[in-house]
Design an enzyme around this catalytic site. Structure first.
Site, PDB file in Angstrom:
ATOM      1  N   GLU A  75      13.375  26.496  14.154  1.00 32.85           N
ATOM      2  CA  GLU A  75      13.239  25.964  12.799  1.00 32.85           C
ATOM      3  C   GLU A  75      11.867  26.334  12.234  1.00 32.85           C
ATOM      4  O   GLU A  75      10.853  26.059  12.872  1.00 32.85           O
ATOM      5  CB  GLU A  75      13.402  24.439  12.832  1.00 32.85           C
ATOM      6  N   LEU A 126      18.937  23.627  11.190  1.00 32.45           N
ATOM      7  CA  LEU A 126      18.264  22.486  11.826  1.00 32.45           C
ATOM      8  C   LEU A 126      19.182  21.865  12.881  1.00 32.45           C
ATOM      9  O   LEU A 126      19.888  20.887  12.601  1.00 32.45           O
ATOM     10  CB  LEU A 126      17.919  21.481  10.723  1.00 32.45           C
ATOM     11  N   GLU A 137      19.010  21.530  17.179  1.00 32.71           N
ATOM     12  CA  GLU A 137      18.388  21.911  18.443  1.00 32.71           C
ATOM     13  C   GLU A 137      19.418  22.279  19.507  1.00 32.71           C
ATOM     14  O   GLU A 137      19.160  23.143  20.358  1.00 32.71           O
ATOM     15  CB  GLU A 137      17.476  20.786  18.935  1.00 32.71           C
ATOM     16  N   GLN A 164      10.748  22.110  17.590  1.00 29.32           N
ATOM     17  CA  GLN A 164       9.579  21.793  16.758  1.00 29.32           C
ATOM     18  C   GLN A 164       8.656  20.745  17.391  1.00 29.32           C
ATOM     19  O   GLN A 164       7.434  20.862  17.302  1.00 29.32           O
ATOM     20  CB  GLN A 164      10.062  21.347  15.382  1.00 29.32           C
ATOM     21  N   PHE A 165       9.257  19.747  18.005  1.00 31.21           N
ATOM     22  CA  PHE A 165       8.488  18.735  18.740  1.00 31.21           C
ATOM     23  C   PHE A 165       9.338  18.304  19.923  1.00 31.21           C
ATOM     24  O   PHE A 165      10.567  18.290  19.824  1.00 31.21           O
ATOM     25  CB  PHE A 165       8.193  17.505  17.866  1.00 31.21           C
ATOM     26  N   PRO A 209      18.735  16.660  21.720  1.00 31.53           N
ATOM     27  CA  PRO A 209      20.061  17.228  21.453  1.00 31.53           C
ATOM     28  C   PRO A 209      20.300  18.552  22.182  1.00 31.53           C
ATOM     29  O   PRO A 209      21.436  19.020  22.255  1.00 31.53           O
ATOM     30  CB  PRO A 209      20.050  17.462  19.927  1.00 31.53           C
ATOM     31  N   HIS A 266       6.839  12.493  17.865  1.00 31.58           N
ATOM     32  CA  HIS A 266       6.015  13.690  17.803  1.00 31.58           C
ATOM     33  C   HIS A 266       5.014  13.741  18.961  1.00 31.58           C
ATOM     34  O   HIS A 266       4.124  14.574  18.961  1.00 31.58           O
ATOM     35  CB  HIS A 266       5.259  13.750  16.467  1.00 31.58           C
TER      36      HIS A 266
END
Ligand SMILES: Cc1ncc(C[n+]2csc(CCOP(=O)(O)OP(=O)(O)O)c2C)c(N)n1
Ligand SMILES: Cc1ncc(C[n+]2csc(CCOP(=O)(O)OP(=O)(O)O)c2C)c(N)n1
Ligand SMILES: [Mg+2]
Ligand SMILES: [Mg+2]
Lengths: 326, 363, 326, 363
Positions: free
Chosen positions: A29, A58, A60, A82-83, A89, A129
């Site tokens: 992403e 978007l 995962e 991303q984090f 998922p 995060h």
């Protein structure tokens, strides 16, 4: 040779790998124009084009799953999550497919993919995060789990991970993405996987850690040195498979050990290391093996983050008690 | 009241957009002109043969399980036309991503009966196909193979190869998020991928209406902005036609979803007892629609199939299946250390001690 | 009072909970007419109707996620995941929501749900039907992880789990679903959570295990007794939160410990227990803490399953070496 | 060639099934007759007020972040009509399941500005809403709140309460499997749930066309067999109308998907710099369509809004926001032990030692 940050080293390693090997692809992403939310893929789109640097929908699970498909076909996908809080998922694809494809097909198909993601605290962002779930992946057979602790290690280990013929979970400590700069030569030299690095030699106690916590641990070692206590500091680097020998050798020498990690204590990977010591290192232990770790709570929102994270003070306290233990 | 049209939007009629393609009725009578290239004796006989092989093999596998010589097994009884039709529609160098009930497709593609039996006996070597080396092994976690198809199709696209990834899923699989994520991604990138939904009406004990309120599964393609279509999955000619055309379209970068309507005549697996949850009457009714007799009737009607042909075929296939079973039963077991030897390309140092323990019989 | 199997006890506990409390619901794949693929929900549909016993679409993420919604609304969903190998799509909902909802809202919303699933080997089925991933859940703050080892424990612990105001992962060992029968009274008495059970008292060595492995471990203890070695056998039962006291007390007495689990060694929950011993129990240890566990490989397909599983022989060997250790 | 129709199926025209509901054009001129109950001075003024409040609050939050007094923050600049319109359409006892950018909805529902600021400052107490006690907190993992809406709606259905679960998601969220799983399940059970897609055209740096090939997001409803519709998300009257009607429908057991077309005028969050990936020109053009001026123009045209009204409103709202900020900044921090005290209803024995260490400042 420039001084670069860890996140720049990550970008540099990917660029190098893409340049050297046309089968290397980058996906995830916002990895394209945006260069990743941390800029870990900065410049790659401009240099290698949208076929090889691909913004994905978007999802995962999709990112991990399509990487399995690409890898089975001989590509070497380097996918960004991303984090770490958003990797869940993708867990099904990681544990049920990526880590098993080679074994399941008795070597007919394989899965040379890298799943990169930031790990741990560092940006004071909302929930999810700041996760440190390396232990979850370390329990999954068939994976490698690698965590660099410096720009040069990030460069070398990521190159090694991309070239590795098997799936690698590559965890980048957010907290030190930009905390230090280091001279890193873009020489295409991979670092060694599956081994611990001794960051500092010592004789009185072994401090074992990885990722961002190497900083606090080294700081603690500095302070201990002022008191005449010589701590050996081990950066595990590859959590799975574990280089038990280096750890046992060091504790064999020092007889004392504190393990430090950001993840919650219970079920954290420190337990595995302590267990190895309780078995194969018991004779050398002259003090209880302490773990300084995150609490067994949900990582708090940023205001209390620092109360969760193992501090230099907590490491020092545990180390001193361990050294003074009779 | 809407600004751009004063009338409320019409109901979407699935039959208008996703009519069911069918050439043969239940009795095997052609109800529409069959395309010439399909209405070919040799082709149809080969499809017929493959369906009979699949059914015979399935029956044998079930009886091996019943007699303790095979593990849990998922028969494809009644669904042979979907399975074989998909196989026959693929090019050799396309890649199959099957679910766990697609024996007919796998056999058509060159996976051997011995390999399939090995797999279901609990021996990983059954997934080391000697034939279609790039095909995926059976996916047990439902729908989890769908994202792999995205990656495989992207590999073809990147290498500019005119190949297609063909993924088969069950009706139950259409409830899983990974299915949607995959078809959606194929739409975004115009990938050469075809998703065939084998709608056998049941997911273990749950009928399709417990999975979705959508009256067709083909219409799920709308969510992804790709084409969907329906076909009578008990009419192998229609399946072959629909899937071939879908694959052709996909090869041009237009991903496709095909819903094949069929029926699971047997239990879910040998571990299941379908009488707990569905009526025998329903099953009996569905036997009237099964694909093998339907095609045979057509072939016979066409004068393309005789009693002698049938007898010869049965004999040949029985012999073939029996020979495979013999080979399967004669396979020596794997070495215990095999569980370490394919985990990584090179055994990590950290695992050598465990491997040695197993080697020493310390396990 | 009838003699029933573990899986029957699971069904009985659910029926009891549903009868006592109208907010208890059962949901999952095939839990209705079929009564669950293991019959763990057998009879519930007929007795409580389709509103309270609900077949769901085939989507584990949905099952866990909708349970969170139901629980936040005051229901007590008891959701079945068909096999532990299929729980991975639900991990996101478990770790990011179920375990956090109370903490996230400072107690405004809560999540009294139970996610039941078979765990471990036992039915010689294809891949993914024999997973033992309790350690993954044990690392997630905010959860309870409970594993019964007998029909009566299954009944009592499941009742307790359902009545517990927080989310519980309830792992039912497939291998002993029908292996033993026990008299279990349907008295609505819950067993105690958060504590270990001592299955057998002893003085020479502590054998720690849980779930199905209690059988092999007790068998090993029997054999050891023939040799005059008195093993104490602990059934951890609630893996999280861990009842450290009982374990430390036992090892404090015996000085020797072997931990047994079906899950892969590395990152398995045995590591956590050994780590506690290496810290708080070090002084009492007179021998290395051994772990007898699954190998660090993918659980093989059924033909080699038995080679993977810790055997009585392996437990005995480790126990004897531990007892004989000087 | 199809058995049941010789013609190949027609192309599905999204505009036919999912026309965009719009009453006001960009300039705030009514282009269609506004339903009487909506064309009400008091109602529209309250919507206007809420949108101005949302924007003012957003701006203040961003400036707090810029000056180090707030954490990362996601502004809803330009999307106020969706946010407020959804809030205004809900009944008080409906339940909201928001994403992370739905401040306008939350404020309308009674979540306080102080709570929102607390949350984004990194203080969990911000989710302990004094007002709508059953509303869900912000969901950070995209689309993960959608399955919760299924459970909440099922709770209403089970208790036979005439309440609706309203879930808001972004366009990016429509790529996630959990979104599909949730709408599909709502279809199966006829649950009282509405899913509003806030299509602000961007998911961080990715425009919607990178998320899906579907020309509308409303049509994703087809996959679930539920109703979908589109609305101009910058026309608060249309949003109110469309979402109210969707909620009414859902209350009758007909779940709905509503796509609201709007635009993210700001950065993704304060941690983002949108100029890296999108043109200023695009953004400037979209400023012409923004919802607040549009409604003001309409109100003014109607003679329902004067310069004095505007000035009074701005003054009042500024004061309100400033007061909230003051209260927020004055909040004492949580006790360190708070991180243990809400994890379970009762602190397990196993955690008491850790809690004590934190209490003793040993942390
Ligand atoms: C993710 C996942 N959940 C549950 C299961 C257990 N399971 C095996 S097959 C099956 C039903 C599948 O139904 P469908 O997709 O229609 O395929 P069919 O069995 O009809 O061929 C279920 C629930 C599984 N294999 N994977
Ligand atoms: C599962 C998950 N993956 C990634 C992220 C990081 N992330 C936060 S917001 C966002 C984009 C969301 O886009 P959209 O759904 O359109 O909502 P918008 O931001 O436009 O309101 C991403 C990728 C996340 N929060 N959750
Ligand atoms: Mg089916
Ligand atoms: Mg968006």
């Amino acid at each position: 040779m420039a001084e670069i940050t860890l996140v720049e080293a990550v970008a540099m390693a990917q660029a190098r790998a893409m340049q050297d090997d046309p089968s290397v692809l980058v996906l995830g992403e916002d990895v394209g124009k945006d260069g990743g939310v941390f800029r870990a893929t900065d410049g790659l789109l401009a240099r290698f084009g949208p076929e090889r640097v691909r913004d994905t929908p978007l999802a995962e699970g999709l990112i991990a799953g399509m990487s399995v498909g690409l890898a089975a076909q001989g590509f070497r996908p380097v996918a960004e999550i991303q984090f770490m809080g958003f990797v869940y998922p993708a867990v099904d694809q990681i544990v049920n497919h990526a880590s098993r494809l080679r074994n399941r097909t008795r070597g007919r198909l394989s899965c040379p993919m890298v799943l990169r993601m930031p790990t741990g605290t560092g940006i004071k962002a909302p929930e999810h995060h700041s996760e440190s779930m390396e232990a979850m992946f370390a329990h999954m057979p068939g994976l490698r789990v690698v965590i660099p602790s410096s720009p040069s290690k990030a460069y070398g280990l990521l190159l090694a991970a991309i070239r590795d013929p098997d799936p690698v979970i590559f965890l980048e400590p957010t907290r030190i993405y930009r905390a230090v700069r280091e001279e890193v030569e873009d020489d295409g030299e991979a670092a060694e996987l599956d081994r611990c690095f001794i960051l500092r030699e010592g004789t009185d106690i072994t401090l074992i850690t990885w990722g961002a916590m190497t900083r606090e641990t080294l700081a603690a070692a500095d302070t201990l040195a002022e008191d005449g206590i010589h701590a050996e500091v081990i950066d595990v680097a590859t959590i799975k498979p574990l280089d038990e020998e280096t750890i046992l050798r060091s504790v064999g020498k020092t007889g004392r050990c504190v393990i430090v990690h950001e993840a919650a204590l219970t079920g954290g990977f420190g337990g595995e290391i302590a267990a190895r010591l309780a078995d194969k290192g018991l004779l050398s232990l002259t003090a209880p093996v302490r773990r300084v770790a995150g609490w067994d709570t949900v990582m708090p929102l940023p205001r209390m983050e620092d109360l969760y994270l193992p501090s230099v003070a907590r490491i020092l306290k545990a180390a001193r008690e361990t050294v003074n233990y009779q | 009241m809407r600004a751009e049209s004063d009338i409320s939007p019409p109901e979407l009629d699935p039959n208008r957009y996703w009519p069911v393609l069918r050439y043969l009725d239940k009795a095997g009578i052609a109800i529409a002109p069959i395309p010439q290239d399909l209405d070919d004796r040799d082709l149809l006989a080969s499809l017929y043969r493959a369906m009979v092989l699949t059914r015979t093999f399935d029956q044998k596998a079930v009886s091996l399980q019943r007699t303790g010589r095979l593990g849990t097994y998922a028969s494809s009884l009644g669904q042979e036309a979907v399975s074989v039709g998909v196989g026959a529609s693929m090019h050799k160098d396309d890649v199959l991503l099957p679910a766990f009930r697609d024996h007919g497709t796998m056999l058509w593609r060159g996976v051997t009966m011995v390999e399939i039996l090995q797999y279901w006996s609990g021996d990983e070597r059954g997934c080391d196909f000697a034939g279609p080396r790039e095909d995926f092994p059976v996916a047990i976690p439902v729908a989890s193979q769908a994202p792999h198809a995205v990656g495989v199709a992207m590999a073809f696209q990147l290498r500019k190869e005119p190949r297609v990834a063909v993924c088969i899923l069950g009706d139950g699989a259409t409830s899983k998020g990974d299915f949607y994520e995959a078809i959606n991604a194929c739409g975004v990138w115009n990938l050469p991928a075809v998703f065939v939904i084998n709608n056998n009406q049941w997911a273990i004990s749950e009928p399709t209406r417990m999975q979705t309120a959508a009256p067709t599964l083909a219409q799920k393609a709308v969510a992804a902005g790709i084409s969907g279509s329906r076909v009578d999955g008990n009419d192998v000619i229609a399946v072959h036609d629909a899937v071939s055309r879908a694959i052709d379209e996909a090869r041009q970068g237009r991903p496709q979803l095909v819903e094949a309507l069929t029926y699971r005549l047997g239990d879910h697996t040998t571990a299941d007892d379908a009488r707990r949850y569905r009526d025998d009457a329903e099953v009996s009714a569905r036997w009237q629609e099964e694909p093998i007799l339907r095609l045979r009737n057509y072939l016979v009607g066409r004068g393309w199939w005789t009693k002698a042909d049938e007898e010869a075929l049965i004999k040949e296939i029985r012999a073939q299946v029996d020979a495979a079973v013999e080979d399967y039963l004669a396979m020596p077991p794997q070495e215990p250390t095999a569980m370490f030897d394919h985990l990584y390309e090179t055994l990590p140092q950290a695992l050598s001690e465990q491997r040695r323990m197993v080697e020493d019989g310390d396990g």
